[in-house]
Design an enzyme around this catalytic site. Structure first.
Site, PDB file in Angstrom:
ATOM      1  CB  THR A   1     -15.459  -0.575 -13.544  1.00  0.00           C
ATOM      2  OG1 THR A   1     -15.488  -1.686 -12.635  1.00  0.00           O
ATOM      3  CG2 THR A   1     -16.849  -0.347 -14.134  1.00  0.00           C
TER       4      THR A   1
ATOM      5  CG  HIS B   1     -13.968  -0.415  -3.106  1.00  0.00           C
ATOM      6  ND1 HIS B   1     -13.721  -0.985  -4.342  1.00  0.00           N
ATOM      7  CD2 HIS B   1     -15.204  -0.843  -2.758  1.00  0.00           C
ATOM      8  CE1 HIS B   1     -14.760  -1.732  -4.704  1.00  0.00           C
ATOM      9  NE2 HIS B   1     -15.665  -1.661  -3.777  1.00  0.00           N
TER      10      HIS B   1
ATOM     11  CB  CYS C   1      -3.543   1.722  17.448  1.00  0.00           C
ATOM     12  SG  CYS C   1      -4.824   2.729  18.195  1.00  0.00           S
TER      13      CYS C   1
ATOM     14  NE  ARG D   1      -2.850  -0.215  -4.879  1.00  0.00           N
ATOM     15  CZ  ARG D   1      -4.031  -0.721  -4.480  1.00  0.00           C
ATOM     16  NH1 ARG D   1      -4.066  -1.731  -3.624  1.00  0.00           N
ATOM     17  NH2 ARG D   1      -5.161  -0.198  -4.912  1.00  0.00           N
TER      18      ARG D   1
ATOM     19  CB  ALA E   1     -11.311   7.448 -19.178  1.00  0.00           C
TER      20      ALA E   1
ATOM     21  CE1 TYR F   1      -3.276  -3.071   0.876  1.00  0.00           C
ATOM     22  CE2 TYR F   1      -4.280  -1.239  -0.310  1.00  0.00           C
ATOM     23  CZ  TYR F   1      -4.309  -2.560   0.104  1.00  0.00           C
ATOM     24  OH  TYR F   1      -5.356  -3.363  -0.285  1.00  0.00           O
TER      25      TYR F   1
ATOM     26  CB  CYS G   1      -6.279  -0.550  20.887  1.00  0.00           C
ATOM     27  SG  CYS G   1      -6.029  -0.697  19.107  1.00  0.00           S
TER      28      CYS G   1
HETATM   29  C1  BV8 Z   1     -18.217  -7.811   0.453  1.00  0.00           C
HETATM   30  C2  BV8 Z   1      -9.844  -1.582  -2.167  1.00  0.00           C
HETATM   31  C3  BV8 Z   1     -19.771  -8.439   2.120  1.00  0.00           C
HETATM   32  C4  BV8 Z   1      -8.548  -2.176  -1.759  1.00  0.00           C
HETATM   33  C5  BV8 Z   1     -11.082  -3.257  -3.465  1.00  0.00           C
HETATM   34  C6  BV8 Z   1     -20.961 -11.567  -5.609  1.00  0.00           C
HETATM   35  C7  BV8 Z   1     -20.461 -12.324  -6.635  1.00  0.00           C
HETATM   36  C8  BV8 Z   1     -19.094 -12.686  -6.618  1.00  0.00           C
HETATM   37  C9  BV8 Z   1     -18.222 -12.299  -5.587  1.00  0.00           C
HETATM   38  C10 BV8 Z   1     -18.736 -11.554  -4.568  1.00  0.00           C
HETATM   39  C11 BV8 Z   1     -20.093 -11.202  -4.572  1.00  0.00           C
HETATM   40  N1  BV8 Z   1     -20.300 -10.480  -3.449  1.00  0.00           N
HETATM   41  C12 BV8 Z   1     -19.127 -10.378  -2.714  1.00  0.00           C
HETATM   42  C13 BV8 Z   1     -18.164 -11.031  -3.396  1.00  0.00           C
HETATM   43  C14 BV8 Z   1     -16.768 -11.151  -2.948  1.00  0.00           C
HETATM   44  C15 BV8 Z   1     -15.888  -9.956  -3.376  1.00  0.00           C
HETATM   45  C16 BV8 Z   1     -15.807  -9.879  -4.889  1.00  0.00           C
HETATM   46  O1  BV8 Z   1     -16.485  -9.113  -5.532  1.00  0.00           O
HETATM   47  N2  BV8 Z   1     -14.912 -10.708  -5.421  1.00  0.00           N
HETATM   48  C17 BV8 Z   1     -14.672 -10.652  -6.888  1.00  0.00           C
HETATM   49  C18 BV8 Z   1     -13.204 -10.493  -7.141  1.00  0.00           C
HETATM   50  C19 BV8 Z   1     -15.220 -11.874  -7.528  1.00  0.00           C
HETATM   51  N3  BV8 Z   1     -16.415  -8.692  -2.859  1.00  0.00           N
HETATM   52  C20 BV8 Z   1     -16.049  -8.334  -1.602  1.00  0.00           C
HETATM   53  O2  BV8 Z   1     -15.355  -9.005  -0.867  1.00  0.00           O
HETATM   54  C21 BV8 Z   1     -16.605  -6.991  -1.125  1.00  0.00           C
HETATM   55  N4  BV8 Z   1     -17.112  -7.086   0.203  1.00  0.00           N
HETATM   56  O3  BV8 Z   1     -18.814  -8.432  -0.383  1.00  0.00           O
HETATM   57  O4  BV8 Z   1     -18.589  -7.731   1.754  1.00  0.00           O
HETATM   58  C22 BV8 Z   1     -19.264  -9.525   2.930  1.00  0.00           C
HETATM   59  C23 BV8 Z   1     -18.809  -9.187   4.175  1.00  0.00           C
HETATM   60  C24 BV8 Z   1     -18.440 -10.241   5.003  1.00  0.00           C
HETATM   61  C25 BV8 Z   1     -18.418 -11.582   4.512  1.00  0.00           C
HETATM   62  C26 BV8 Z   1     -18.858 -11.839   3.214  1.00  0.00           C
HETATM   63  C27 BV8 Z   1     -19.296 -10.799   2.375  1.00  0.00           C
HETATM   64  C28 BV8 Z   1     -15.469  -5.926  -1.034  1.00  0.00           C
HETATM   65  C29 BV8 Z   1     -14.945  -5.626  -2.389  1.00  0.00           C
HETATM   66  C30 BV8 Z   1     -13.928  -4.460  -2.315  1.00  0.00           C
HETATM   67  C31 BV8 Z   1     -12.488  -4.954  -2.352  1.00  0.00           C
HETATM   68  N5  BV8 Z   1     -11.578  -3.807  -2.376  1.00  0.00           N
HETATM   69  N6  BV8 Z   1     -10.276  -2.145  -3.435  1.00  0.00           N
HETATM   70  C32 BV8 Z   1      -7.440  -1.938  -2.770  1.00  0.00           C
HETATM   71  O5  BV8 Z   1      -7.650  -1.242  -3.770  1.00  0.00           O
HETATM   72  O6  BV8 Z   1      -6.350  -2.446  -2.506  1.00  0.00           O
HETATM   73  S1  BV8 Z   1     -11.520  -3.923  -5.001  1.00  0.00           S
HETATM   74  C33 BV8 Z   1     -10.401  -3.202  -6.153  1.00  0.00           C
HETATM   75  O7  BV8 Z   1     -10.404  -4.045  -7.262  1.00  0.00           O
HETATM   76  C34 BV8 Z   1     -10.808  -1.859  -6.706  1.00  0.00           C
HETATM   77  O8  BV8 Z   1     -11.329  -0.990  -5.734  1.00  0.00           O
HETATM   78  C35 BV8 Z   1     -11.864  -2.247  -7.747  1.00  0.00           C
HETATM   79  O9  BV8 Z   1     -13.101  -2.400  -7.145  1.00  0.00           O
HETATM   80  C36 BV8 Z   1     -11.399  -3.615  -8.163  1.00  0.00           C
HETATM   81  C37 BV8 Z   1     -10.789  -3.587  -9.519  1.00  0.00           C
HETATM   82  O10 BV8 Z   1     -11.856  -3.567 -10.403  1.00  0.00           O
HETATM   83  P1  BV8 Z   1     -11.881  -2.415 -11.532  1.00  0.00           P
HETATM   84  O11 BV8 Z   1     -11.785  -1.093 -10.893  1.00  0.00           O
HETATM   85  O12 BV8 Z   1     -13.040  -2.723 -12.373  1.00  0.00           O
HETATM   86  O13 BV8 Z   1     -10.483  -2.644 -12.303  1.00  0.00           O
HETATM   87  P2  BV8 Z   1     -10.028  -3.864 -13.225  1.00  0.00           P
HETATM   88  O14 BV8 Z   1      -8.562  -3.858 -13.186  1.00  0.00           O
HETATM   89  O15 BV8 Z   1     -10.763  -5.119 -12.882  1.00  0.00           O
HETATM   90  O16 BV8 Z   1     -10.550  -3.409 -14.689  1.00  0.00           O
HETATM   91  C38 BV8 Z   1     -10.061  -2.225 -15.265  1.00  0.00           C
HETATM   92  C39 BV8 Z   1     -11.000  -1.901 -16.440  1.00  0.00           C
HETATM   93  O17 BV8 Z   1     -10.583  -0.657 -17.009  1.00  0.00           O
HETATM   94  C40 BV8 Z   1     -10.972  -2.943 -17.554  1.00  0.00           C
HETATM   95  O18 BV8 Z   1     -12.308  -3.204 -17.967  1.00  0.00           O
HETATM   96  C41 BV8 Z   1     -10.195  -2.249 -18.676  1.00  0.00           C
HETATM   97  O19 BV8 Z   1     -10.651  -2.631 -19.939  1.00  0.00           O
HETATM   98  C42 BV8 Z   1     -10.522  -0.795 -18.415  1.00  0.00           C
HETATM   99  N7  BV8 Z   1      -9.534   0.189 -18.905  1.00  0.00           N
HETATM  100  C43 BV8 Z   1      -8.194   0.015 -19.041  1.00  0.00           C
HETATM  101  N8  BV8 Z   1      -7.637   1.193 -19.490  1.00  0.00           N
HETATM  102  C44 BV8 Z   1      -8.657   2.095 -19.609  1.00  0.00           C
HETATM  103  C45 BV8 Z   1      -9.870   1.458 -19.227  1.00  0.00           C
HETATM  104  N9  BV8 Z   1     -11.062   2.096 -19.228  1.00  0.00           N
HETATM  105  C46 BV8 Z   1     -11.068   3.405 -19.652  1.00  0.00           C
HETATM  106  N10 BV8 Z   1      -9.935   4.088 -20.005  1.00  0.00           N
HETATM  107  C47 BV8 Z   1      -8.729   3.462 -20.021  1.00  0.00           C
HETATM  108  N11 BV8 Z   1      -7.637   4.138 -20.388  1.00  0.00           N
END
Ligand code: BV8
Length: 264
Positions: A200, A125, A159, A76, A243, A73, A162
């Site tokens: 996204t 997030h 902390c 980043r 974008a 982190y 705590c």
């Molecule tokens: C939760 C912070 C409840 C930290 C992040 C339902 C179905 C399946 C899975 C789940 C579900 N519900 C919950 C889940 C589990 C999980 C999840 O979704 N897993 C996925 C991977 C399958 N979700 C969670 O755990 C969430 N919490 O559900 O809590 C709970 C509570 C207790 C017990 C059980 C459940 C929490 C999710 C948040 C995680 N934290 N970030 C950090 O950043 O380090 S996620 C992180 O990754 C980002 O914040 C973002 O959300 C994600 C990345 O996704 P994108 O932003 O879309 O980026 P990606 O790289 O994937 O894609 C980039 C896109 O940009 C591409 O399409 C590309 O083509 C495009 N692109 C590229 N260049 C350009 C462009 N577009 C425009 N212009 C360009 N130039």
């Protein structure tokens, strides 16, 4: 003049935005790519390449290897400090002035929307610039945390209240999203007339549900992404491109439309 598909789509998108009272913009890691910030999957490079998200973006991973996660982190955070918002960010700032009501809901933790000047930004997030302790989430001042020069593991502070380790105030996998922000984001998605979905993949939930909530509530969904995604099926209009190019073009067309007094 023969209108290319791109121009046709841009003009359709412009008309939708011109007709909308409330516009919601949702952004992901692709929005930051042109400002040199790796997308989430791209951030698993170099020193961090051999770890999966479960190792680096979960509380369990942090408790197992606090210095490794804290170092990732910090790396980043240093990248984000050096980044400059590209033209796409400034286009969204301009769009805020061109439509009656606009808000941005982002999955990004880099703070670039606010740095560019966008006023209404909901960070689903969390942020790389905020910290709290892992046991009780007591806030911890970010400016007390040095930024390491190299990509290296670094021990998190403890902390003063705590004694538990300090972690970044981001939402890790298996953690719930901040209640107030989530409620507001879901309300905005269900009440907007137009949603711009920028950069996204639509793979991470529950954020991935927002375009479908907007569509099901009757809003027009416009996707801006060079590649097809999980969201493309919810989109009425798909603008295939980066974008940093598409958003300024949309705003320029909107200004032109405004000039011609086209707003509904
Ligand atoms: C939760 C912070 C409840 C930290 C992040 C339902 C179905 C399946 C899975 C789940 C579900 N519900 C919950 C889940 C589990 C999980 C999840 O979704 N897993 C996925 C991977 C399958 N979700 C969670 O755990 C969430 N919490 O559900 O809590 C709970 C509570 C207790 C017990 C059980 C459940 C929490 C999710 C948040 C995680 N934290 N970030 C950090 O950043 O380090 S996620 C992180 O990754 C980002 O914040 C973002 O959300 C994600 C990345 O996704 P994108 O932003 O879309 O980026 P990606 O790289 O994937 O894609 C980039 C896109 O940009 C591409 O399409 C590309 O083509 C495009 N692109 C590229 N260049 C350009 C462009 N577009 C425009 N212009 C360009 N130039």
């Amino acid at each position: 003049m023969l209108k290319t598909d791109g121009a046709l789509l841009a003009s359709r998108a412009t008309r939708v935005l011109l007709a909308a009272e409330r516009v919601l913009v949702t952004t992901g890691a692709g929005m930051s790519r042109e400002s040199g910030i790796p997308t989430f999957r791209d951030a698993l490079t170099g020193l961090w390449a051999r770890y999966d998200p479960e190792e680096l973006a979960t509380e369990a991973g942090f408790r197992r290897h606090p210095a490794r996660v804290f170092g990732w982190y910090a790396w980043r955070r240093r990248l984000v400090r050096a980044a400059v918002p590209h033209a796409g960010y400034h286009a969204l700032v301009a769009l805020e002035r061109l439509v009656p009501s606009l808000a941005i809901v982002t999955q990004n933790v880099d703070g670039l929307h606010r740095r560019a000047g966008s006023r209404r930004v909901l960070e689903l997030h969390g942020s790389l610039e905020r910290f709290s302790c892992v046991d009780a989430r007591h806030p911890f001042p970010g400016d007390a945390i040095p930024l390491p020069e190299a990509d290296t593991e670094c021990e998190p502070p403890h902390c003063p209240q705590c004694g538990s380790r300090v972690r970044p105030d981001v939402v890790w996998f298996h953690e719930t999203l901040p209640e107030r922000v989530t409620t507001e984001a879901w309300d905005l998605a269900a009440s907007c007339q137009a949603m711009l979905v920028v950069g996204t993949s639509g793979l991470v939930h529950p954020a991935a549900q927002l375009p479908f909530i907007a569509r099901d509530a009757g809003a027009m969904v416009i996707e801006v992404n060079p590649d097809p995604t999980e969201v493309s099926t919810a989109a009425h209009i798909v603008c295939r491109g980066p974008a940093g190019t598409i958003l300024p073009a949309l705003v320029a067309a909107l200004r032109e439309g405004e000039g011609e007094g086209a707003r509904a």
